[in-house]
Design a protein around this motif. Structure first.
Motif, short mmCIF file in Angstrom:
data_model
loop_
_atom_site.label_atom_id
_atom_site.label_comp_id
_atom_site.label_asym_id
_atom_site.label_seq_id
_atom_site.Cartn_x
_atom_site.Cartn_y
_atom_site.Cartn_z
N ASN A 64 -1.61 -7.57 -3.45
CA ASN A 64 -0.14 -7.06 -3.83
C ASN A 64 0.05 -7.01 -5.50
O ASN A 64 -0.66 -8.29 -5.90
CB ASN A 64 1.18 -7.85 -3.39
N SER A 78 3.99 -4.09 -2.38
CA SER A 78 3.61 -2.92 -3.02
C SER A 78 2.33 -3.38 -3.96
O SER A 78 2.17 -4.44 -4.38
CB SER A 78 4.67 -2.45 -3.83
N ASN A 79 1.72 -2.20 -4.10
CA ASN A 79 0.64 -2.33 -5.07
C ASN A 79 1.10 -2.54 -6.55
O ASN A 79 0.41 -2.90 -7.47
CB ASN A 79 -0.54 -1.29 -4.89
N CYS A 303 -3.57 1.60 2.70
CA CYS A 303 -4.46 1.44 1.67
C CYS A 303 -5.10 0.05 1.70
O CYS A 303 -6.24 -0.17 1.76
CB CYS A 303 -3.86 1.45 0.31
N TYR A 321 -9.10 -3.18 0.26
CA TYR A 321 -8.20 -2.10 -0.33
C TYR A 321 -8.83 -0.97 -0.81
O TYR A 321 -9.88 -0.88 -1.28
CB TYR A 321 -7.11 -2.69 -1.27
N ARG A 325 -5.17 3.86 -5.22
CA ARG A 325 -3.88 3.66 -4.42
C ARG A 325 -2.97 4.96 -4.51
O ARG A 325 -2.24 5.13 -3.45
CB ARG A 325 -3.33 2.53 -5.05
N SER A 326 -3.08 5.64 -5.63
CA SER A 326 -2.10 6.77 -5.74
C SER A 326 -2.48 8.14 -4.63
O SER A 326 -1.58 8.82 -4.84
CB SER A 326 -2.32 7.56 -7.30
N HIS A 328 -2.83 7.48 -1.48
CA HIS A 328 -2.34 6.72 -0.09
C HIS A 328 -0.75 6.96 -0.23
O HIS A 328 -0.11 6.42 -0.99
CB HIS A 328 -2.70 5.47 0.26
N TRP A 331 1.11 1.77 1.57
CA TRP A 331 0.08 0.52 1.00
C TRP A 331 -0.17 -0.40 1.80
O TRP A 331 -1.41 -0.56 2.04
CB TRP A 331 1.16 -0.28 -0.19
N THR A 337 3.24 3.09 -0.91
CA THR A 337 2.41 2.68 -2.10
C THR A 337 3.50 3.00 -3.38
O THR A 337 4.67 3.69 -3.21
CB THR A 337 1.28 3.72 -2.42
N GLU A 338 3.36 2.50 -4.64
CA GLU A 338 4.05 2.83 -5.79
C GLU A 338 4.35 4.39 -5.90
O GLU A 338 5.38 4.63 -6.19
CB GLU A 338 3.44 2.14 -7.01
#
Length: 367
Positions: A64, A78-79, A303, A321, A325-326, A328, A331, A337-338
């Motif tokens: 995280n 969240s990431n 993710c 992970y 991340r963007s 997915h 998260w 995800t963010e």
């Protein structure tokens, strides 16, 4: 559980070193409201659960926060940033601090708002039994009453009322209740009556809770509907075909309809009661069903985690992970995800009436 649904706004408060620790500074956007008070669950928890000694619903460990400005975990599930952070940015404010990090700080200034949100929280007090401890919605309102009392002492009744009437009250709650009822974990269930009776009781409870916040001075409510929680990785993993839990989705939608009726009723009954309702359900479903249209490549699997869909094991330090991340939607086994949170808040803030009504958040804040 900790929530999918399903996302701090306020005057430049002297957060000083605590803001530096979080890596969040004041935004350059024009400040639209004096304060933001956030109620809810893990979708908008910015670290309250870090201060709950026996809770296992915490995100104060890697991975995280890997994409947070400090690249360190802060208690957000969240990431990176979550919906509460993006909401604050949109309103031209720094992110609201977690209430439990400020309550014993004699220099705390609640005039610009605070977050009461807590991972595992639900509309009902028993929702968090699986995670042992959270700040329930009713307890969050008790804390808000304490803050309101401090504001009255500091500013007088008229001064406190002025800030509270212009502040945004953001509420993101209910996903844990739905997943607690429809999930397959016996310890997580709150089965009381039929699904219809359960959802009806949720609506009765949130109606009372909204009235309590109104009675304490809140007037501008940003109500975030429950998302398509049946499509989060944890629910897909329980189905051999990896399809969504349609029962959870159906009753989440039914709750959302009831919540909208409550909001319309209060608009007619309560003086100066104003709101925006955000249709998280359909916005999230759009991302899941048409991921490429929004820049995503993966809408089923998490993710961060382990096992099928990375949903057998939560995002723990020994979990793997995804490198990007963007791309997915999710998260971990429950949380967006963010990148997903950013799209949701962008749509809530200035989206069309199709998703944010009768006003979007930008219009509500401008009133």
């Amino acid at each position: 559980m900790i929530n999918l649904t399903t996302r701090g706004l306020f005057l430049l408060m002297v957060l000083g070193s605590s803001m530096l620790i979080l890596g969040l500074n004041s935004t350059s956007d024009a400040q639209m409201v004096p304060a933001l008070f956030v109620f809810g669950d893990s979708l908008v928890d910015v670290g309250n659960n870090n201060h709950l000694p026996i809770s296992i619903a915490k995100a104060n460990f890697p991975h995280n926060g890997i994409d947070f400005p400090t690249h360190k975990p802060t208690g957000r599930f969240s990431n990176g940033k979550n919906a509460a952070d993006f909401l604050a940015e949109k309103l031209g404010l720094p992110s609201s601090p977690p209430y439990l990090s400020q309550v014993h700080n004699k220099s705390s200034n609640f005039l610009t708002g605070v977050s009461f949100a807590s991972g595992g929280a639900g509309i009902f007090d028993g929702t968090d039994q699986l995670y042992r401890q959270s700040i329930t919605m009713n307890k969050q309102i008790e804390y808000f009453a304490t803050v309101q009392g401090q504001m009255v002492q500091q500013l007088g009744q008229a001064g406190a009322d002025k800030i509270l009437s212009k502040a945004v009250i953001a509420i993101v709650i209910g996903s844990n209740d739905i997943l607690g009822y429809f999930g397959s974990s016996p310890s997580g269930q709150l089965k009381k009556g039929t699904p219809q009776e359960f959802v009806d009781s949720m609506i009765v409870a949130i109606k009372s809770q909204l009235k309590s916040i109104y009675d304490l001075g809140g007037r501008k409510f940003a109500m975030i509907g429950i998302g398509a929680v049946g499509c989060c990785p944890s629910q897909r993993d329980k189905n051999k075909t990896e399809t969504c839990n349609e029962a959870a989705n159906f009753w989440a939608s039914k709750y959302n309809q009831g919540l909208q009726s409550v909001l319309q009723e209060y608009t007619a009954q309560l003086k100066d009661f104003q709101y925006t309702y955000f249709d998280t359900y359909n916005v999230l479903l759009n991302l899941i069903q048409q991921p490429a249209a929004y820049g995503f490549k993966e809408a089923k699997a998490a993710c961060c985690g382990l096992g099928n869909l990375k949903a057998k094991v939560a995002c723990l330090p020994f979990s793997s992970y995804c490198p990007n991340r963007s791309d997915h939607v999710f998260w971990d086994l429950y949380h967006p995800t963010e990148a997903t949170a950013r799209i949701i808040v962008d749509t809530a803030f200035n989206g069309p009436r199709q998703y944010a009504f009768p006003l979007n958040l930008q219009q509500l804040a401008s009133l």
